[in-house]
Design a protein around this motif. Structure first.
Motif, PDB file in Angstrom:
ATOM      1  N   UNK A  14      23.039  -6.171 -28.773  1.00 18.25           N
ATOM      2  CA  UNK A  14      22.060  -6.083 -27.682  1.00 18.25           C
ATOM      3  C   UNK A  14      21.273  -7.379 -27.488  1.00 18.25           C
ATOM      4  N   UNK A  15      21.294  -8.268 -28.488  1.00 21.40           N
ATOM      5  CA  UNK A  15      20.567  -9.534 -28.374  1.00 21.40           C
ATOM      6  C   UNK A  15      21.338 -10.585 -27.581  1.00 21.40           C
ATOM      7  N   UNK A  16      22.631 -10.360 -27.363  1.00 18.00           N
ATOM      8  CA  UNK A  16      23.433 -11.333 -26.631  1.00 18.00           C
ATOM      9  C   UNK A  16      22.886 -11.552 -25.222  1.00 18.00           C
ATOM     10  N   UNK A  17      22.998 -12.790 -24.750  1.00 13.94           N
ATOM     11  CA  UNK A  17      22.665 -13.075 -23.355  1.00 13.94           C
ATOM     12  C   UNK A  17      23.518 -12.152 -22.469  1.00 13.94           C
ATOM     13  N   UNK A  18      22.964 -11.614 -21.383  1.00 19.56           N
ATOM     14  CA  UNK A  18      23.725 -10.695 -20.525  1.00 19.56           C
ATOM     15  C   UNK A  18      25.082 -11.232 -20.091  1.00 19.56           C
ATOM     16  N   UNK A  19      25.178 -12.534 -19.849  1.00 23.02           N
ATOM     17  CA  UNK A  19      26.465 -13.116 -19.457  1.00 23.02           C
ATOM     18  C   UNK A  19      27.475 -13.045 -20.597  1.00 23.02           C
ATOM     19  N   UNK A  20      26.990 -13.193 -21.840  1.00 19.51           N
ATOM     20  CA  UNK A  20      27.885 -13.074 -22.995  1.00 19.51           C
ATOM     21  C   UNK A  20      28.262 -11.614 -23.231  1.00 19.51           C
ATOM     22  N   UNK A  21      27.322 -10.704 -22.981  1.00 19.50           N
ATOM     23  CA  UNK A  21      27.654  -9.285 -23.098  1.00 19.50           C
ATOM     24  C   UNK A  21      28.781  -8.930 -22.135  1.00 19.50           C
ATOM     25  N   UNK A  22      28.682  -9.434 -20.915  1.00 20.03           N
ATOM     26  CA  UNK A  22      29.729  -9.170 -19.930  1.00 20.03           C
ATOM     27  C   UNK A  22      31.035  -9.830 -20.348  1.00 20.03           C
ATOM     28  N   UNK A  23      30.938 -11.050 -20.860  1.00 16.49           N
ATOM     29  CA  UNK A  23      32.148 -11.779 -21.263  1.00 16.49           C
ATOM     30  C   UNK A  23      32.920 -11.047 -22.360  1.00 16.49           C
ATOM     31  N   UNK A  24      32.194 -10.420 -23.281  1.00 16.87           N
ATOM     32  CA  UNK A  24      32.845  -9.750 -24.407  1.00 16.87           C
ATOM     33  C   UNK A  24      33.053  -8.257 -24.167  1.00 16.87           C
ATOM     34  N   UNK A  25      32.893  -7.838 -22.920  1.00 20.02           N
ATOM     35  CA  UNK A  25      33.200  -6.463 -22.554  1.00 20.02           C
ATOM     36  C   UNK A  25      34.695  -6.373 -22.247  1.00 20.02           C
ATOM     37  N   UNK A  26      35.476  -6.709 -23.253  1.00 18.54           N
ATOM     38  CA  UNK A  26      36.921  -6.814 -23.077  1.00 18.54           C
ATOM     39  C   UNK A  26      37.587  -5.516 -23.501  1.00 18.54           C
ATOM     40  N   UNK A  27      38.081  -4.767 -22.519  1.00 16.37           N
ATOM     41  CA  UNK A  27      38.804  -3.539 -22.804  1.00 16.37           C
ATOM     42  C   UNK A  27      39.967  -3.446 -21.826  1.00 16.37           C
ATOM     43  N   UNK A  28      40.559  -2.276 -21.697  1.00 17.94           N
ATOM     44  CA  UNK A  28      41.747  -2.137 -20.855  1.00 17.94           C
ATOM     45  C   UNK A  28      41.479  -2.526 -19.403  1.00 17.94           C
ATOM     46  N   UNK A  29      40.236  -2.422 -18.947  1.00 18.73           N
ATOM     47  CA  UNK A  29      39.929  -2.686 -17.540  1.00 18.73           C
ATOM     48  C   UNK A  29      39.189  -4.003 -17.321  1.00 18.73           C
ATOM     49  N   UNK A  30      38.913  -4.748 -18.386  1.00 19.66           N
ATOM     50  CA  UNK A  30      38.182  -6.006 -18.256  1.00 19.66           C
ATOM     51  C   UNK A  30      38.944  -7.144 -18.929  1.00 19.66           C
ATOM     52  N   UNK A  31      39.101  -8.246 -18.194  1.00 17.94           N
ATOM     53  CA  UNK A  31      39.675  -9.467 -18.740  1.00 17.94           C
ATOM     54  C   UNK A  31      38.687 -10.600 -18.492  1.00 17.94           C
ATOM     55  N   UNK A  32      38.985 -11.759 -19.046  1.00 19.49           N
ATOM     56  CA  UNK A  32      38.141 -12.922 -18.802  1.00 19.49           C
ATOM     57  C   UNK A  32      39.020 -14.143 -18.639  1.00 19.49           C
ATOM     58  N   UNK A  33      38.776 -14.912 -17.578  1.00 17.09           N
ATOM     59  CA  UNK A  33      39.450 -16.188 -17.362  1.00 17.09           C
ATOM     60  C   UNK A  33      38.397 -17.254 -17.165  1.00 17.09           C
ATOM     61  N   UNK A  34      38.596 -18.401 -17.795  1.00 15.43           N
ATOM     62  CA  UNK A  34      37.627 -19.476 -17.669  1.00 15.43           C
ATOM     63  C   UNK A  34      38.294 -20.831 -17.597  1.00 15.43           C
ATOM     64  N   UNK A  35      37.563 -21.784 -17.045  1.00 13.40           N
ATOM     65  CA  UNK A  35      38.063 -23.153 -16.926  1.00 13.40           C
ATOM     66  C   UNK A  35      36.901 -24.101 -17.202  1.00 13.40           C
ATOM     67  N   UNK A  36      37.148 -25.169 -17.950  1.00 12.94           N
ATOM     68  CA  UNK A  36      36.070 -26.101 -18.261  1.00 12.94           C
ATOM     69  C   UNK A  36      36.576 -27.394 -18.854  1.00 12.94           C
ATOM     70  N   UNK A  37      35.690 -28.055 -19.591  1.00 16.21           N
ATOM     71  CA  UNK A  37      36.009 -29.356 -20.178  1.00 16.21           C
ATOM     72  C   UNK A  37      35.472 -29.425 -21.599  1.00 16.21           C
ATOM     73  N   UNK A  38      36.315 -29.868 -22.503  1.00  7.96           N
ATOM     74  CA  UNK A  38      35.867 -30.154 -23.850  1.00  7.96           C
ATOM     75  C   UNK A  38      35.331 -31.589 -23.863  1.00  7.96           C
ATOM     76  N   UNK A  39      34.035 -31.729 -24.058  1.00  7.93           N
ATOM     77  CA  UNK A  39      33.457 -33.072 -24.066  1.00  7.93           C
ATOM     78  C   UNK A  39      33.921 -33.866 -25.269  1.00  7.93           C
ATOM     79  N   UNK A  40      34.334 -33.142 -26.322  1.00  9.43           N
ATOM     80  CA  UNK A  40      34.815 -33.816 -27.530  1.00  9.43           C
ATOM     81  C   UNK A  40      35.775 -32.930 -28.297  1.00  9.43           C
ATOM     82  N   UNK A  41      36.908 -33.489 -28.694  1.00 12.91           N
ATOM     83  CA  UNK A  41      37.816 -32.870 -29.664  1.00 12.91           C
ATOM     84  C   UNK A  41      38.059 -33.927 -30.727  1.00 12.91           C
ATOM     85  N   UNK A  42      37.621 -33.671 -31.941  1.00  6.73           N
ATOM     86  CA  UNK A  42      37.666 -34.706 -32.969  1.00  6.73           C
ATOM     87  C   UNK A  42      37.920 -34.087 -34.343  1.00  6.73           C
ATOM     88  N   UNK A  43      37.921 -34.956 -35.364  1.00  9.45           N
ATOM     89  CA  UNK A  43      37.995 -34.497 -36.741  1.00  9.45           C
ATOM     90  C   UNK A  43      39.385 -34.531 -37.344  1.00  9.45           C
TER      91      UNK A  43
END
Length: 207
Positions: A14-43
């Protein structure tokens, strides 16, 4: 209707930001697609990166590093061979002349009330994950016990061979985007890889 495996396991969901709650509402009727940029990949030392090259054949690790790397993410539920409900994690990183993949399937372990993360296609590594929402609305994920998967057998990895991961995901209201930071390290070899970036939800499928 099968409920989200994350609602079952995220401590203080319940402490999750509402947008994160929605993002992790992953069940048979909910999916998530996203697009972005990794500012850094290192190590990773030269040796570590050579070892990670083998992961390309299993779509779960890679040796390339860089800045401002475009990426996509897709989450959707699936049914495993054991008839368990899982969530696919398909991440694609676009370097200048190639694509690299980081695929996994997370499954809810009913007997232990925990999430198991199966890396690769086919699966080659298994890790226990702990999820916790913090008071600032962020989600923190840490890895636990790990096994190597060979010929259908689970071979326990000692701590000195394990890659200990720490993940922090937030929602940045000022920029209207999700942020992600992942750090994987080994007790002997130090940082294996690290990445951070931002992404936004997209409509429909992402490639």
């Amino acid at each position: 209707m099968v409920s989200s495996i994350y609602k079952k396991t995220i401590i203080n969901y319940h402490l999750l930001h509402p947008k994160l709650q929605k993002r992790y509402q992953l069940d048979r009727s909910h999916t998530f697609s996203g697009r972005g940029t990794m500012s850094e990949i290192s190590g990773g030392s030269f040796l570590v990166r050579m070892l990670l090259k083998c992961g390309v054949f299993f779509r779960c690790f890679f040796s390339e590093r860089g800045k401002d790397i475009p990426f996509t993410i897709k989450n959707r539920t699936c049914l495993t061979e054991q008839e368990h409900t899982g969530v696919e994690w398909n991440r694609t990183f676009v370097f200048k002349d190639k694509k690299r993949f980081f695929d996994a399937v997370m499954v809810y372990d009913e007997s232990e009330k925990r999430i198991l993360d199966f890396f690769g296609q086919p699966h080659i590594l298994l890790s226990v994950l702990t999820f916790e929402a913090l008071s600032d609305g962020s989600l923190h994920i840490t890895s636990g016990k790990q096994w190597l998967l060979i010929c259908g057998k689970r071979i326990p990895l000692p701590k000195w061979l394990s890659g200990n991961s720490t993940v922090c995901e937030t929602f940045d209201e000022s920029n209207n985007c999700f942020t992600i930071q992942v750090h994987v390290e080994n007790a002997i070899l130090g940082t294996l890889f690290y990445y951070k970036g931002t992404f936004q939800e997209t409509e429909g499928e992402v490639c």
